[in-house]
Design an enzyme around this catalytic site. Structure first.
Site, mmCIF file in Angstrom:
data_model
loop_
_atom_site.group_PDB
_atom_site.id
_atom_site.type_symbol
_atom_site.label_atom_id
_atom_site.label_comp_id
_atom_site.label_asym_id
_atom_site.label_seq_id
_atom_site.Cartn_x
_atom_site.Cartn_y
_atom_site.Cartn_z
ATOM 1 N N HIS A 1 41.355 30.446 36.913
ATOM 2 C CA HIS A 1 40.676 29.720 37.986
ATOM 3 C C HIS A 1 39.615 28.795 37.388
ATOM 4 O O HIS A 1 39.415 27.661 37.855
ATOM 5 C CB HIS A 1 40.043 30.728 38.950
ATOM 6 C CG HIS A 1 39.723 30.184 40.297
ATOM 7 N ND1 HIS A 1 39.063 30.925 41.258
ATOM 8 C CD2 HIS A 1 39.937 28.973 40.872
ATOM 9 C CE1 HIS A 1 38.908 30.198 42.354
ATOM 10 N NE2 HIS A 1 39.423 29.016 42.146
ATOM 11 N N HIS B 1 43.711 40.896 35.647
ATOM 12 C CA HIS B 1 42.788 40.520 36.726
ATOM 13 C C HIS B 1 41.722 39.544 36.223
ATOM 14 O O HIS B 1 41.534 38.461 36.791
ATOM 15 C CB HIS B 1 42.118 41.779 37.285
ATOM 16 C CG HIS B 1 41.086 41.516 38.330
ATOM 17 N ND1 HIS B 1 41.294 41.790 39.661
ATOM 18 C CD2 HIS B 1 39.828 41.007 38.251
ATOM 19 C CE1 HIS B 1 40.217 41.446 40.356
ATOM 20 N NE2 HIS B 1 39.310 40.980 39.518
ATOM 21 N N GLU B 2 41.013 39.952 35.179
ATOM 22 C CA GLU B 2 39.923 39.110 34.694
ATOM 23 C C GLU B 2 40.434 37.773 34.167
ATOM 24 O O GLU B 2 39.756 36.742 34.287
ATOM 25 C CB GLU B 2 39.103 39.842 33.636
ATOM 26 C CG GLU B 2 38.365 41.062 34.149
ATOM 27 C CD GLU B 2 37.499 40.774 35.366
ATOM 28 O OE1 GLU B 2 36.997 39.646 35.508
ATOM 29 O OE2 GLU B 2 37.348 41.685 36.203
ATOM 30 N N HIS C 1 40.730 35.279 36.927
ATOM 31 C CA HIS C 1 39.483 34.531 37.097
ATOM 32 C C HIS C 1 39.392 33.432 36.039
ATOM 33 O O HIS C 1 38.972 32.306 36.320
ATOM 34 C CB HIS C 1 38.281 35.462 36.926
ATOM 35 C CG HIS C 1 38.013 36.369 38.076
ATOM 36 N ND1 HIS C 1 37.925 35.927 39.371
ATOM 37 C CD2 HIS C 1 37.770 37.712 38.120
ATOM 38 C CE1 HIS C 1 37.642 36.955 40.167
ATOM 39 N NE2 HIS C 1 37.544 38.045 39.433
#
Length: 714
Positions: A509, A502-503, A506
């Site tokens: 991104h 998940h992290e 980011h």
């Protein structure tokens, strides 16, 4: 839930990190001249990454204050320019302003989030109102706003490319949202409210950090911790020793209501103690009690909204989000609550039956759920968490899982660097390369829990990407995994594995950002869009090709047996009624607090919480909210006020986007490149709905999310 701290526009400082900060090499009390301040000039290290070994605690306050002064001077020169306003002499000039402030703010937020100390906490509380005043001095500058308006009104006649036009529209909206159209008298009122709110938010963050530390469960009798593994017991003993309680065991609190150890502890009394330590951490009527601070923050926000001409804070704040209105969020919740609670009630019946089977003689309570849910999971799926942890060694998950998936999808590679200073010894640094071997940026990871680190997990930038500024991204991920005892492997749960993916979503991104302007770069997007890439990246954790590359036994090197893999996949929708209900409860509490009008009387936090959940039919006694109001750091100390719904909203986006991959061949390089080009590299350069539609071919649909969650759909 995870959180992301996004650096604000133009380095206008907002202390959103509910975290901590303590440079291991800082705190020597030195005071430097501004010319010697390490933030006065760009770092000479690769990618302009911070020289942590040269940064002292005493550097921050002068750097932040000098940085604000310099930027205000720059902004005033733009406002006072006698030349007609142009895109270049106004907006581009604004984007170039505040460079010293940007450098200092990025590092300050990183350290106050992940490695704090009392000195930095004091600075954080002192600087917060000054930061708020600084932001107001820019956004409430009438002359500056008039220039922005002039450009905005003439934007169709100007020769602007798409990103230029987006920047014009972005600034116009941000000035309006900040109160640029208010009267001078109302601007003065707003400034005072902003300063007070900033001070209280910083205070809340520090109170919560202290409450987390003070609320840790300390056990004197090892027998009370039956069920924990030898490694977990060793870690608890080391925690106690570090807390000067030799011969005891200490279980630190994570920032969620439920605590990981509740799943394993066989002693019901100990489970209840641990749950209550979590539940009551900020409600002991002591120096760390947050409730009066929260009530005042809520009132300030309602007053600000009224001043701006809106019925409540949520209505004001959602204007620049993908959802646009609280009504859209309420309608979204209405589709989920009945199915989520119905599934949670069925799960509760299964869990109660398991307790009855063991002749427990009690009605299931919140502190029993995880323990008996694990038993039900073992019974239904024959899946034991302790069976799978040996296959998830943190470093293998990172390099052979997270990085490997990124290579397969996007062609990027990683090389660890040991020549760059870090702020704490556990932090690791990797250089990131594109498929053509060109450099992309740096990735820092800080995975282990510390007492001076805020709870949860998050991503942000140490250096932001911008073609205008000539900078490449320097990204960091922070988590709170239990650090193993010396000499022991870092074995994590599959939930932790998912958090790493998940992290890093980011992180991707931010790493793939390809914007001219800092304000529009990378993760500087709406709250209800920013979690889309991160939650999308979670899907690759269970992809067969990726999974078999990292899920190997830390002792034998053997792949996880397929039978165990199948059990994990079959159990993927287990307990999803509970999980979704606790998140919906938290998100609904956030909206309830921020839909209060300025005329509403001051609220008793506990009574308001109970009444709100009851009204929404989310008050299941066995399923507490993921965050209680009094330790809900996302909304009182972070940047998610009226925005916690974003995690669920973006889950709808990510599941629908992943269904496109399933329809088009799954994990393929060409598919990854398409997602990179159309989503990950776009930043805030397009309307979010348009961006999603162009990738998916239609507006987001909730069906894939319901399927992924295993919900009961009527």
């Amino acid at each position: 839930m995870n959180k992301i701290f996004i650096m604000p526009l133009m380095a206008i400082i907002a202390v959103t990190a509910s975290c901590s900060n303590n440079n291991d090499k800082s705190g020597n009390g030195e005071t430097r001249s501004s010319s010697a301040n390490p933030f006065a000039d760009t770092s000479k290290l690769a990618y302009q990454t911070p020289a942590f070994d040269q940064i002292k605690d005493d550097d921050f306050q002068p750097a932040l204050e000098e940085g604000m002064k310099i930027q205000l001077d720059e902004m005033q020169k733009i406002a006072d320019n006698t030349a007609a306003p142009t895109f270049e002499n106004t907006l581009v000039a604004m984007e170039k302003s505040g460079q010293m402030l940007t450098r200092a703010n990025n590092v300050f937020n990183a350290l106050t989030g992940a490695n704090t100390n009392p000195k930095l906490q004091k600075i954080q509380e002192e600087i917060a109102p000054k930061q708020a005043a600084h932001q107001d001095a820019i956004y409430l500058n009438s002359k500056l706003f008039k220039r922005v308006q002039t450009i905005y009104n003439n934007r169709e006649q100007l020769k602007l490319d798409d990103e230029d036009k987006r920047l014009v529209e972005y600034y116009e909206q941000q000035f309006e949202l900040a109160g640029a159209k208010l009267s001078d008298n109302d601007k003065d009122k707003l400034k005072k409210l902003n300063e007070e709110e900033a001070s209280l938010s910083a205070k809340f963050s520090n109170l919560l950090l202290a409450a987390n530390k003070a609320g840790a469960l300390v056990v004197a009798d090892k027998a009370e911790l039956a069920g924990l593994s030898p490694g977990e017991l060793d870690a608890a003993a080391q925690n106690a020793k570090a807390n000067k309680q030799d011969g005891k065991w200490l279980i630190p609190l994570q920032n969620t209501t439920q605590q990981p150890s509740l799943q394993a502890l066989t002693n019901r009394a100990t489970r209840e103690k641990l749950f209550n330590a979590s539940w009551d951490r900020t409600e002991k009527q002591d120096a760390n009690d947050t409730r009066s601070t929260i009530v005042r923050i809520a009132k300030i926000r309602a007053d600000k909204a009224k001043l701006m001409g809106f019925p409540d804070y949520a209505t004001w704040k959602l204007q620049d989000q993908m959802a646009k209105t609280p009504a859209a969020v309420d309608a979204f919740f209405a589709k989920l609550v009945p199915a989520a609670t119905a599934k949670a009630k069925l799960e509760a019946a299964d869990i109660q039956a398991q307790a009855d089977l063991e002749k427990g003689g009690f009605k299931i309570q919140p502190w029993d759920w995880d323990y008996y849910a694990e038993k039900v999971r073992k019974q239904k799926y024959d899946l034991d968490e302790n069976q799978v942890k040996p296959y998830f060694e943190l470093n293998k998950v990172l390099e052979n899982g997270v990085f490997y998936a990124a290579n397969l999808l996007y062609g990027i590679t990683f090389k660890e660097r040991h020549d760059l200073p870090v702020y704490q010894k556990d932090v690791r640094v990797f250089e990131v390369f594109d498929q053509d071997k060109s450099t992309i940026g740096l990735f820092y990871c800080d995975y282990f829990k510390r007492d001076n680190k805020s709870g949860g997990a998050w991503m942000s930038n140490l250096v932001g990407q911008s073609k205008l500024m000539g900078t490449k991204p320097v990204i960091y991920n922070v988590c709170n995994f239990t650090k193993p005892a010396d000499g022991q492997p870092a074995l994590i749960s599959f939930s932790d594995v998912t958090t790493m993916f998940h992290e890093f979503g980011h992180g991707l991104h931010g790493l793939f950002a390809s914007q001219k302007y800092p304000a529009l770069s990378g993760t500087n997007v709406a709250r209800d869009f920013v979690e889309f890439p991160s939650q999308f990246n979670e899907h690759w954790a269970l992809n067969q090709q990726v999974f078999k590359n990292y899920a190997v036994h830390y002792k034998t090197g053997q792949l996880m047996p397929q039978v165990l893999v199948d059990k994990i996949k079959k159990a993927a929708t287990f307990n999803q009624g509970y999980n979704l209900t606790e998140i919906l409860s938290a998100a609904s509490l956030d909206m309830a607090w921020h839909k209060l009008s300025a005329k509403a009387p001051l609220q008793n936090t506990d009574k308001f919480e109970q009444a709100s959940l009851h009204q929404l039919k989310l008050d299941l006694p066995e399923v507490p909210s993921r965050y209680r109001t009094s330790y809900f750091s996302h909304i009182w100390g972070g940047g998610y006020a009226a925005g916690y719904y974003a995690y669920l909203w973006t889950e709808m986006l990510d599941d629908d986007a992943y269904s496109w991959f399933e329809e088009n061949g799954g994990l393929k390089r060409v598919n990854g490149q398409r997602f990179r080009d159309m989503i990950l590299s776009k930043g805030n350069t397009e309307d979010y709905g348009k961006m999603f539609r162009e990738f998916r071919g239609h507006d987001p649909k909730i069906g894939p999310m319901e399927k992924s969650r295993g919900l009961i759909v009527k």
